[in-house]
Design a protein around this motif. Structure first.
Motif, PDB file in Angstrom:
ATOM      1  N   ARG A 288     -17.968  23.937  58.490  1.00  0.00           N
ATOM      2  CA  ARG A 288     -17.285  23.574  59.535  1.00  0.00           C
ATOM      3  C   ARG A 288     -15.842  24.329  59.612  1.00  0.00           C
ATOM      4  O   ARG A 288     -15.358  24.943  58.461  1.00  0.00           O
ATOM      5  CB  ARG A 288     -16.796  22.020  59.520  1.00  0.00           C
ATOM      6  CG  ARG A 288     -15.896  21.423  58.448  1.00  0.00           C
ATOM      7  CD  ARG A 288     -15.499  20.308  58.451  1.00  0.00           C
ATOM      8  NE  ARG A 288     -14.726  19.788  57.448  1.00  0.00           N
ATOM      9  CZ  ARG A 288     -14.473  18.449  56.759  1.00  0.00           C
ATOM     10  NH1 ARG A 288     -15.082  17.541  57.564  1.00  0.00           N
ATOM     11  NH2 ARG A 288     -13.560  18.404  56.114  1.00  0.00           N
ATOM     12  N   ALA A 289     -15.376  24.330  60.978  1.00  0.00           N
ATOM     13  CA  ALA A 289     -14.116  25.132  61.129  1.00  0.00           C
ATOM     14  C   ALA A 289     -13.074  24.318  61.332  1.00  0.00           C
ATOM     15  O   ALA A 289     -13.147  23.206  62.310  1.00  0.00           O
ATOM     16  CB  ALA A 289     -14.104  26.038  62.212  1.00  0.00           C
ATOM     17  N   ARG A 290     -12.013  24.290  60.733  1.00  0.00           N
ATOM     18  CA  ARG A 290     -10.774  23.155  60.798  1.00  0.00           C
ATOM     19  C   ARG A 290      -9.589  24.062  60.960  1.00  0.00           C
ATOM     20  O   ARG A 290      -8.707  24.310  59.797  1.00  0.00           O
ATOM     21  CB  ARG A 290     -10.484  22.306  60.014  1.00  0.00           C
ATOM     22  CG  ARG A 290     -11.693  21.073  60.178  1.00  0.00           C
ATOM     23  CD  ARG A 290     -11.023  19.941  60.287  1.00  0.00           C
ATOM     24  NE  ARG A 290     -12.262  18.938  60.396  1.00  0.00           N
ATOM     25  CZ  ARG A 290     -12.599  17.797  59.897  1.00  0.00           C
ATOM     26  NH1 ARG A 290     -11.689  17.589  58.831  1.00  0.00           N
ATOM     27  NH2 ARG A 290     -13.539  16.812  60.250  1.00  0.00           N
ATOM     28  N   GLY A 291      -9.460  25.276  61.782  1.00  0.00           N
ATOM     29  CA  GLY A 291      -8.347  26.481  61.708  1.00  0.00           C
ATOM     30  C   GLY A 291      -8.983  27.444  60.903  1.00  0.00           C
ATOM     31  O   GLY A 291      -8.546  28.673  61.017  1.00  0.00           O
ATOM     32  N   VAL A 292      -9.583  26.863  59.857  1.00  0.00           N
ATOM     33  CA  VAL A 292     -10.162  27.976  58.839  1.00  0.00           C
ATOM     34  C   VAL A 292     -11.405  27.295  58.273  1.00  0.00           C
ATOM     35  O   VAL A 292     -11.819  26.157  58.428  1.00  0.00           O
ATOM     36  CB  VAL A 292      -9.398  28.108  57.498  1.00  0.00           C
ATOM     37  CG1 VAL A 292      -9.118  26.762  56.916  1.00  0.00           C
ATOM     38  CG2 VAL A 292      -9.847  29.049  56.475  1.00  0.00           C
ATOM     39  N   ASP A 293     -12.671  28.238  58.057  1.00  0.00           N
ATOM     40  CA  ASP A 293     -13.864  27.970  57.688  1.00  0.00           C
ATOM     41  C   ASP A 293     -13.760  27.185  56.630  1.00  0.00           C
ATOM     42  O   ASP A 293     -13.142  27.594  55.430  1.00  0.00           O
ATOM     43  CB  ASP A 293     -14.877  28.920  57.725  1.00  0.00           C
ATOM     44  CG  ASP A 293     -15.233  29.573  59.046  1.00  0.00           C
ATOM     45  OD1 ASP A 293     -14.989  28.767  60.004  1.00  0.00           O
ATOM     46  OD2 ASP A 293     -15.711  30.784  58.908  1.00  0.00           O
ATOM     47  N   GLN A 294     -14.485  25.866  56.384  1.00  0.00           N
ATOM     48  CA  GLN A 294     -14.418  25.262  55.106  1.00  0.00           C
ATOM     49  C   GLN A 294     -16.019  24.887  54.814  1.00  0.00           C
ATOM     50  O   GLN A 294     -16.791  24.743  55.715  1.00  0.00           O
ATOM     51  CB  GLN A 294     -13.863  23.874  55.351  1.00  0.00           C
ATOM     52  CG  GLN A 294     -12.335  23.835  55.574  1.00  0.00           C
ATOM     53  CD  GLN A 294     -11.953  22.437  56.071  1.00  0.00           C
ATOM     54  OE1 GLN A 294     -12.430  21.617  56.324  1.00  0.00           O
ATOM     55  NE2 GLN A 294     -10.617  22.310  55.700  1.00  0.00           N
ATOM     56  N   ILE A 295     -16.231  24.867  53.550  1.00  0.00           N
ATOM     57  CA  ILE A 295     -17.578  24.430  53.087  1.00  0.00           C
ATOM     58  C   ILE A 295     -17.113  22.946  52.389  1.00  0.00           C
ATOM     59  O   ILE A 295     -16.596  22.958  51.427  1.00  0.00           O
ATOM     60  CB  ILE A 295     -18.304  25.300  52.193  1.00  0.00           C
ATOM     61  CG1 ILE A 295     -18.426  26.717  52.457  1.00  0.00           C
ATOM     62  CG2 ILE A 295     -19.486  24.654  51.480  1.00  0.00           C
ATOM     63  CD1 ILE A 295     -18.860  27.728  51.738  1.00  0.00           C
ATOM     64  N   VAL A 296     -17.933  21.853  52.903  1.00  0.00           N
ATOM     65  CA  VAL A 296     -17.902  20.486  52.323  1.00  0.00           C
ATOM     66  C   VAL A 296     -19.198  20.142  51.850  1.00  0.00           C
ATOM     67  O   VAL A 296     -20.133  20.358  52.211  1.00  0.00           O
ATOM     68  CB  VAL A 296     -17.654  19.591  53.576  1.00  0.00           C
ATOM     69  CG1 VAL A 296     -17.410  18.206  53.143  1.00  0.00           C
ATOM     70  CG2 VAL A 296     -16.282  19.933  54.450  1.00  0.00           C
ATOM     71  N   LEU A 297     -19.074  19.664  50.575  1.00  0.00           N
ATOM     72  CA  LEU A 297     -20.119  19.158  49.592  1.00  0.00           C
ATOM     73  C   LEU A 297     -20.186  17.648  50.565  1.00  0.00           C
ATOM     74  O   LEU A 297     -19.450  16.732  49.932  1.00  0.00           O
ATOM     75  CB  LEU A 297     -20.021  19.302  48.435  1.00  0.00           C
ATOM     76  CG  LEU A 297     -21.159  18.656  47.322  1.00  0.00           C
ATOM     77  CD1 LEU A 297     -22.442  19.357  47.528  1.00  0.00           C
ATOM     78  CD2 LEU A 297     -20.684  18.688  45.791  1.00  0.00           C
ATOM     79  N   ARG A 298     -21.343  17.381  51.224  1.00  0.00           N
ATOM     80  CA  ARG A 298     -21.427  15.992  51.672  1.00  0.00           C
ATOM     81  C   ARG A 298     -22.262  14.934  50.601  1.00  0.00           C
ATOM     82  O   ARG A 298     -22.062  13.931  50.633  1.00  0.00           O
ATOM     83  CB  ARG A 298     -22.478  16.102  52.817  1.00  0.00           C
ATOM     84  CG  ARG A 298     -21.328  16.799  54.045  1.00  0.00           C
ATOM     85  CD  ARG A 298     -22.131  16.704  55.439  1.00  0.00           C
ATOM     86  NE  ARG A 298     -22.218  15.430  55.858  1.00  0.00           N
ATOM     87  CZ  ARG A 298     -22.846  14.666  56.644  1.00  0.00           C
ATOM     88  NH1 ARG A 298     -23.629  15.600  57.520  1.00  0.00           N
ATOM     89  NH2 ARG A 298     -22.897  13.464  57.075  1.00  0.00           N
ATOM     90  N   ALA A 299     -23.250  15.703  49.837  1.00  0.00           N
ATOM     91  CA  ALA A 299     -23.711  14.815  49.188  1.00  0.00           C
ATOM     92  C   ALA A 299     -24.485  15.268  47.865  1.00  0.00           C
ATOM     93  O   ALA A 299     -25.014  16.672  48.222  1.00  0.00           O
ATOM     94  CB  ALA A 299     -24.929  13.720  49.904  1.00  0.00           C
TER      95      ALA A 299
END
Length: 151
Positions: free
Chosen positions: A133-144
């Motif tokens: 996702r992008a929130r000003g900068v690209d982020q990688i989130v571990l959801r599960a």
């Protein structure tokens, strides 16, 4: 994009070749448990891509017949080959489920979380769910992260 890494379920130890190894009865139960968990959490337009190995195809079939066999996911392929096949980070779809093998699945998880490939272990039939996702900068989130023993 959601990228879900799904290691194939438990398979027989020996067969005529590595690619034709089939799931054990326990492996079929594992795949069904994970498929049930996924069905409650992903949209109908999710894309499944699987290795050409019989055990990955059988794992994906627990979810249904909406998968594509992709040579880039065969045993021994690189972490980058898996990401390329999924179209990471833009994605070939909003949600892509990759059904593959160790050690490659663990290497992809390590690369996404740490920026470097490493020998991370992923349990048979285990799921690692990432979101770009992008929130000003690209982020990688571990959801599960889960496996059939926890479901």
């Amino acid at each position: 994009m959601n990228l879900i890494l799904w290691r194939h379920a438990e398979a027989e130890d020996h067969a005529a070749s590595d690619l034709v190894r089939q799931l054990t009865p326990r492996g079929r139960k594992q795949a069904q448990a994970v498929a049930k968990w996924l069905k409650a959490r992903i949209d109908d337009d999710a894309v499944f891509i699987v290795s050409p190995a019989t055990r990955t195809i059988q794992t994906a079939e627990a979810f249904g017949d909406r998968y594509r066999v992709v040579e880039q996911l065969a045993p021994g392929k690189s972490a980058q080959a898996v990401l390329d096949a999924a179209g990471w980070p833009e994605g070939i779809a909003e949600t892509v489920i990759v059904v593959g093998h160790q050690p490659t699945i663990g290497r992809v998880a390590a690369l996404l979380l740490s920026g470097q490939e490493a020998e991370w272990s992923v349990k048979k039939a285990g799921i690692w769910w990432f979101q770009q996702r992008a929130r000003g900068v690209d982020q990688i989130v571990l959801r599960a992260v889960t496996n059939p023993d926890l479901l």
